[in-house]
Design a protein around this motif. Structure first.
Motif, PDB file in Angstrom:
ATOM      1  N   ASP A   1       0.861  -1.028  -0.038  1.00 33.69           N
ATOM      2  CA  ASP A   1       0.014  -0.011  -0.164  1.00 33.69           C
ATOM      3  C   ASP A   1       0.772   1.351  -0.078  1.00 33.69           C
ATOM      4  O   ASP A   1       1.565   1.633   1.050  1.00 33.69           O
ATOM      5  N   ILE A   2       0.921   1.977  -1.063  1.00 39.41           N
ATOM      6  CA  ILE A   2       1.635   3.197  -1.231  1.00 39.41           C
ATOM      7  C   ILE A   2       1.269   4.205  -0.262  1.00 39.41           C
ATOM      8  O   ILE A   2       2.295   4.852   0.178  1.00 39.41           O
ATOM      9  N   ARG A   3      -0.010   4.189   0.103  1.00 48.55           N
ATOM     10  CA  ARG A   3      -0.389   5.455   0.878  1.00 48.55           C
ATOM     11  C   ARG A   3       0.260   5.182   2.245  1.00 48.55           C
ATOM     12  O   ARG A   3       0.932   6.099   3.109  1.00 48.55           O
ATOM     13  N   THR A   4       0.409   3.860   2.724  1.00 47.94           N
ATOM     14  CA  THR A   4       1.185   3.448   4.386  1.00 47.94           C
ATOM     15  C   THR A   4       2.651   3.956   3.928  1.00 47.94           C
ATOM     16  O   THR A   4       3.006   4.455   5.045  1.00 47.94           O
TER      17      THR A   4
ATOM     18  N   ARG B   1       3.972   6.435   2.409  1.00 50.64           N
ATOM     19  CA  ARG B   1       4.036   7.722   2.250  1.00 50.64           C
ATOM     20  C   ARG B   1       3.621   8.105   3.690  1.00 50.64           C
ATOM     21  O   ARG B   1       4.610   9.224   4.055  1.00 50.64           O
ATOM     22  N   ARG B   2       3.026   7.542   4.558  1.00 48.26           N
ATOM     23  CA  ARG B   2       2.541   8.152   5.853  1.00 48.26           C
ATOM     24  C   ARG B   2       3.617   7.949   6.759  1.00 48.26           C
ATOM     25  O   ARG B   2       4.182   8.770   7.721  1.00 48.26           O
TER      26      ARG B   2
END
Length: 74
Positions: free
Chosen positions: A51-54, A56-57
């Protein structure tokens, strides 16, 4: 999984005669190729679940922790 441990060099694989009987020299190339294909497939599936969003976060935290562990071991 238990079979893999038993056939590995850590257990029964230490016995050269047993190892040559189970895995003859002529089959090692095929087994190595299959192992690399299996590893490639596993990493591909791992990438699909990423998961790219994770990333980045939490990316900055991971970068700081990694950099500090590298500096600490130097």
């Amino acid at each position: 999984m238990i079979r893999g441990v038993l056939l590995s060099p850590f257990a029964l694989g230490r016995n050269e005669k047993f190892l040559n009987k189970i895995f003859p020299k002529r089959s090692m190339t095929v087994l190595d190729t299959l192992a690399y294909i299996g590893q490639l497939y596993f990493l591909f599936l791992l990438g699909l679940e990423l998961d790219i969003r994770t990333i980045r976060r939490i990316g900055k935290k991971v970068l700081v922790i990694t950099a500090s562990s590298v500096c600490d071991t130097s």
